[in-house]
Write an enzyme that holds these catalytic residues in place. Structure first.
Site, PDB file in Angstrom:
ATOM      1  N   LYS A 205       0.836  -1.210   0.000  1.00  0.00           N
ATOM      2  CA  LYS A 205       0.000   0.000   0.000  1.00  0.00           C
ATOM      3  C   LYS A 205       0.869   1.257   0.000  1.00  0.00           C
ATOM      4  CE  LYS A 205      -2.564   2.416   3.683  1.00  0.00           C
ATOM      5  NZ  LYS A 205      -1.419   3.084   4.294  1.00  0.00           N
ATOM      6  N   ASN A 206       1.872   1.284   0.871  1.00  0.00           N
ATOM      7  CA  ASN A 206       2.642   2.516   1.012  1.00  0.00           C
ATOM      8  C   ASN A 206       3.622   2.739  -0.139  1.00  0.00           C
ATOM      9  OD1 ASN A 206       1.236   2.937   3.299  1.00  0.00           O
ATOM     10  ND2 ASN A 206       2.919   2.602   4.736  1.00  0.00           N
TER      11      ASN A 206
ATOM     12  N   ARG B  97      -4.888  10.315   3.531  1.00  0.00           N
ATOM     13  CA  ARG B  97      -3.743  11.172   3.815  1.00  0.00           C
ATOM     14  C   ARG B  97      -2.827  11.291   2.583  1.00  0.00           C
ATOM     15  NH1 ARG B  97      -0.678  14.547   7.187  1.00  0.00           N
ATOM     16  NH2 ARG B  97       1.476  13.880   7.205  1.00  0.00           N
TER      17      ARG B  97
ATOM     18  N   CYS C 145      -6.537   7.936   8.417  1.00  0.00           N
ATOM     19  CA  CYS C 145      -6.838   7.365   9.731  1.00  0.00           C
ATOM     20  C   CYS C 145      -6.530   8.388  10.826  1.00  0.00           C
ATOM     21  CB  CYS C 145      -6.004   6.108   9.956  1.00  0.00           C
ATOM     22  SG  CYS C 145      -6.599   4.653   9.080  1.00  0.00           S
TER      23      CYS C 145
ATOM     24  N   ILE D 299       1.061  18.739   7.770  1.00  0.00           N
ATOM     25  CA  ILE D 299       1.715  18.695   6.451  1.00  0.00           C
ATOM     26  C   ILE D 299       2.652  19.893   6.269  1.00  0.00           C
ATOM     27  CG2 ILE D 299       0.050  17.237   5.240  1.00  0.00           C
ATOM     28  CD1 ILE D 299      -1.213  19.795   4.125  1.00  0.00           C
ATOM     29  N   ASP D 300       3.079  20.467   7.411  1.00  0.00           N
ATOM     30  CA  ASP D 300       3.945  21.645   7.334  1.00  0.00           C
ATOM     31  C   ASP D 300       5.250  21.361   6.567  1.00  0.00           C
ATOM     32  OD1 ASP D 300       4.299  19.915   9.570  1.00  0.00           O
ATOM     33  OD2 ASP D 300       5.673  21.335  10.494  1.00  0.00           O
ATOM     34  N   LEU D 301       5.802  20.167   6.719  1.00  0.00           N
ATOM     35  CA  LEU D 301       7.080  19.864   6.050  1.00  0.00           C
ATOM     36  C   LEU D 301       6.902  19.777   4.536  1.00  0.00           C
ATOM     37  CD1 LEU D 301       8.377  17.150   8.546  1.00  0.00           C
ATOM     38  CD2 LEU D 301       9.054  19.550   8.414  1.00  0.00           C
TER      39      LEU D 301
HETATM   40  C1  UD1 Z   1       3.427   7.082   6.062  1.00  0.00           C
HETATM   41  C2  UD1 Z   1       2.661   5.787   5.848  1.00  0.00           C
HETATM   42  C3  UD1 Z   1       2.037   5.317   7.137  1.00  0.00           C
HETATM   43  C4  UD1 Z   1       3.087   5.199   8.240  1.00  0.00           C
HETATM   44  C5  UD1 Z   1       3.897   6.487   8.350  1.00  0.00           C
HETATM   45  C6  UD1 Z   1       5.078   6.379   9.306  1.00  0.00           C
HETATM   46  C7  UD1 Z   1       1.936   6.003   3.549  1.00  0.00           C
HETATM   47  C8  UD1 Z   1       0.802   6.139   2.588  1.00  0.00           C
HETATM   48  N1  UD1 Z   1       1.626   6.029   4.855  1.00  0.00           N
HETATM   49  O1  UD1 Z   1       2.488   8.057   6.491  1.00  0.00           O
HETATM   50  O2  UD1 Z   1       1.449   4.026   6.914  1.00  0.00           O
HETATM   51  O3  UD1 Z   1       2.431   4.963   9.474  1.00  0.00           O
HETATM   52  O4  UD1 Z   1       4.428   6.856   7.057  1.00  0.00           O
HETATM   53  O5  UD1 Z   1       5.900   5.323   8.934  1.00  0.00           O
HETATM   54  O6  UD1 Z   1       3.068   5.824   3.148  1.00  0.00           O
HETATM   55  N2  UD1 Z   1       4.598  15.125  10.317  1.00  0.00           N
HETATM   56  C9  UD1 Z   1       4.651  16.471  10.584  1.00  0.00           C
HETATM   57  N3  UD1 Z   1       4.678  17.337   9.529  1.00  0.00           N
HETATM   58  C10 UD1 Z   1       4.665  16.912   8.225  1.00  0.00           C
HETATM   59  C11 UD1 Z   1       4.625  15.528   7.968  1.00  0.00           C
HETATM   60  C12 UD1 Z   1       4.593  14.652   9.041  1.00  0.00           C
HETATM   61  O7  UD1 Z   1       4.649  16.904  11.735  1.00  0.00           O
HETATM   62  O8  UD1 Z   1       4.674  17.756   7.303  1.00  0.00           O
HETATM   63  C13 UD1 Z   1       4.507  14.169  11.458  1.00  0.00           C
HETATM   64  C14 UD1 Z   1       3.150  13.462  11.475  1.00  0.00           C
HETATM   65  O9  UD1 Z   1       2.169  14.217  12.122  1.00  0.00           O
HETATM   66  C15 UD1 Z   1       3.479  12.173  12.192  1.00  0.00           C
HETATM   67  C16 UD1 Z   1       4.937  11.891  11.768  1.00  0.00           C
HETATM   68  O10 UD1 Z   1       5.435  13.129  11.258  1.00  0.00           O
HETATM   69  O11 UD1 Z   1       3.446  12.352  13.582  1.00  0.00           O
HETATM   70  C17 UD1 Z   1       5.070  10.796  10.729  1.00  0.00           C
HETATM   71  O12 UD1 Z   1       4.439  11.194   9.542  1.00  0.00           O
HETATM   72  P1  UD1 Z   1       4.928  10.733   8.089  1.00  0.00           P
HETATM   73  O13 UD1 Z   1       6.242  10.052   8.176  1.00  0.00           O
HETATM   74  O14 UD1 Z   1       4.796  11.913   7.182  1.00  0.00           O
HETATM   75  O15 UD1 Z   1       3.837   9.671   7.747  1.00  0.00           O
HETATM   76  P2  UD1 Z   1       2.869   9.608   6.488  1.00  0.00           P
HETATM   77  O16 UD1 Z   1       3.635   9.913   5.245  1.00  0.00           O
HETATM   78  O17 UD1 Z   1       1.613  10.329   6.781  1.00  0.00           O
END
Ligand code: UD1
Length: 421
Positions: free
Chosen positions: A22-23, A91, A115, A122-124
């Protein structure tokens, strides 16, 4: 509403082939928008997140054809507004931001859903794309993004976010000049996305390490065929299922290296594991042992997507275990449901650490999935419990497992997917 009816107690035995990740497929389904020629994706999992991504592609003007596990996409003329109903479900819809800025120079993106396991900021993503010359305005629950040409940039992520790394890597493939992403996430799915982008003609080095370097190209256009890597989380979920039911299974074609943190933990719990080429063989002990400490971390640490399933397994282990979730702040909805089955789990005040005292048996109960991995954990607990369980809200599980009831039945479980009430 659909639910799983599970009668616990069967040992899982046999061989299983694991499907595409999926990812890996979700970012690639955003990146296909870069390709002006036809893309063919093999080993595409038939999960609801895939179907929702395909619906987004259809609505923005792509032609798609999804037959068994092969998806064909042609992204010729694209509109630039991502449909709200589907973006809000997932997401990963945020990844269309990088792809559309690169291909069309603009996009209107409803704020993404997914979820409920944390704030999932999504700030990053936004800061990185702005550093590359995108102008992004927020209003009316949407992001209005445009650029008169992305430029290469040096971006240091403050956290190794999987999604932000993917978004920036996709955008950088068509930026003017060189982009360097530092503190990039190193998940295997990022390397798979890079392999896909390279087949389109992108110039990417370092994917899978913490520094990724992309030289932008003016256009990307090549007929491409790509096979999605196996889903390491689906594979690991089945290993834990076998471990909890005293079973013995062989998973075929799973890239054992990607499973190392999980394999190490299962060995610590007393399982016999052998990796043979791309296969993994697991034999469960008479009783699982507790693990003093597990902490979720970015790859190659212990995956947050396996935290709930291991918590479920440790409720049956001999002794006390402690599991800490460091990636998401809200990933504990399985705890209350497992307690209904007789699990002894204490949650610390910050709801990040679970202290688990193993019991001899769980009892069947009616329990509800509150997110995808919570659902998987409850199915595992039900397989190992005495008596019958109902796991409600199957739709969460269907986001990430292609017919988990088919695969578990194949291994000897007693599980049915049915309509409720
Ligand atoms: C992806 C995976 C998900 C997995 C996660 C961590 C997909 C489709 N989903 O989710 O299954 O659980 O990686 O391995 O690939 N964050 C920020 N700012 C940002 C982006 C992220 O603060 O701009 C924080 C998030 O709130 C969270 C953490 O970083 O606490 C991890 O997020 P991220 O690694 O971005 O996970 P996803 O890409 O959403």
């Amino acid at each position: 509403m659909r639910q799983y009816r599970i009668r616990g107690g069967n040992r899982l035995l046999g061989e299983l082939k694991i499907g595409g990740a999926k990812n890996a497929v979700l970012p690639i389904l955003a990146a296909v928008c870069l390709n002006e020629s036809e893309t063919v994706i093999h080993n595409c999992p038939r999960i609801s997140d895939t179907f929702d991504s395909i619906e987004i592609l259809n609505r923005v003007g792509c032609e798609t054809d999804f037959c068994q596990n092969t998806l064909k996409v042609r992204a010729s003329d694209l509109s630039y507004e991502i449909p709200e109903d589907f973006a809000k479900k997932m997401r990963s819809s945020v990844l269309f931001m990088g792809a559309f800025l690169a291909r069309c120079g603009r996009v209107i993106l409803p704020l993404p859903g997914g979820c409920s396991i944390g704030t999932r900021a999504i700030d990053l993503h936004i800061e990185g794309l702005e550093a590359m010359g995108a102008k992004i305005r927020r209003g009316d629950g949407k992001l209005f993004c445009e650029t008169d040409g992305l430029k290469g940039a040096k971006i240091k992520l403050t956290f190794a976010s999987v999604g932000a790394t993917e978004n920036l890597m996709i955008a950088a493939t068509r930026a003017h000049g060189e982009t360097v992403i530092e503190n990039a996430a190193r998940e295997p799915e990022i390397a798979d996305l890079a392999e896909f982008l390279k087949k389109l003609g992108a110039d990417i080095r370092g994917a899978g390490t913490s520094t990724i370097i992309v030289q932008g190209k003016q256009s990307l256009c090549a007929p491409v065929a790509h096979t999605i890597i196996p889903d390491r989380i689906v594979a690991a979920t089945h290993l834990v299922a076998a471990a909890m039911t005293g079973g013995e299974i062989v998973l075929k074609d799973v890239r054992p290296f990607d499973l190392m943190p999980v394999v190490a933990c299962l060995k610590e719990m007393g399982c016999f594991l052998r990796c043979d080429g791309d296969d993994v063989h697991l034999r469960a002990p008479e009783r699982l042992r507790a693990v003093p400490r597990i902490e979720t971390r970015v790859h190659p640490g212990f995956p947050t997507d396996m935290q709930a399933q291991f918590v479920a397994a440790l409720t049956l282990a001999d002794g006390q275990s402690e599991v800490t979730e460091t990636v998401f702040e809200n990933r504990y909805s399985h705890v209350g449901e497992l307690r209904k089955m007789g699990a002894n789990i204490r949650l610390t005040a910050d709801k990040r650490t679970f202290v688990i005292n193993g019991t001899n048996a769980l009892r069947g109960a009616t329990i509800a999935a509150h997110d995808l991995r919570c659902g998987a954990a409850l199915i595992l607990a039900a397989l190992a419990a005495d008596g019958e369980s109902i796991v409600q809200n199957a739709s969460y599980v269907e986001r990430g497992y292609e017919s988990i009831e088919r695969d578990l039945t194949h291994l000897g479980a007693d599980i049915l997917l049915e309509n409720s009430g």
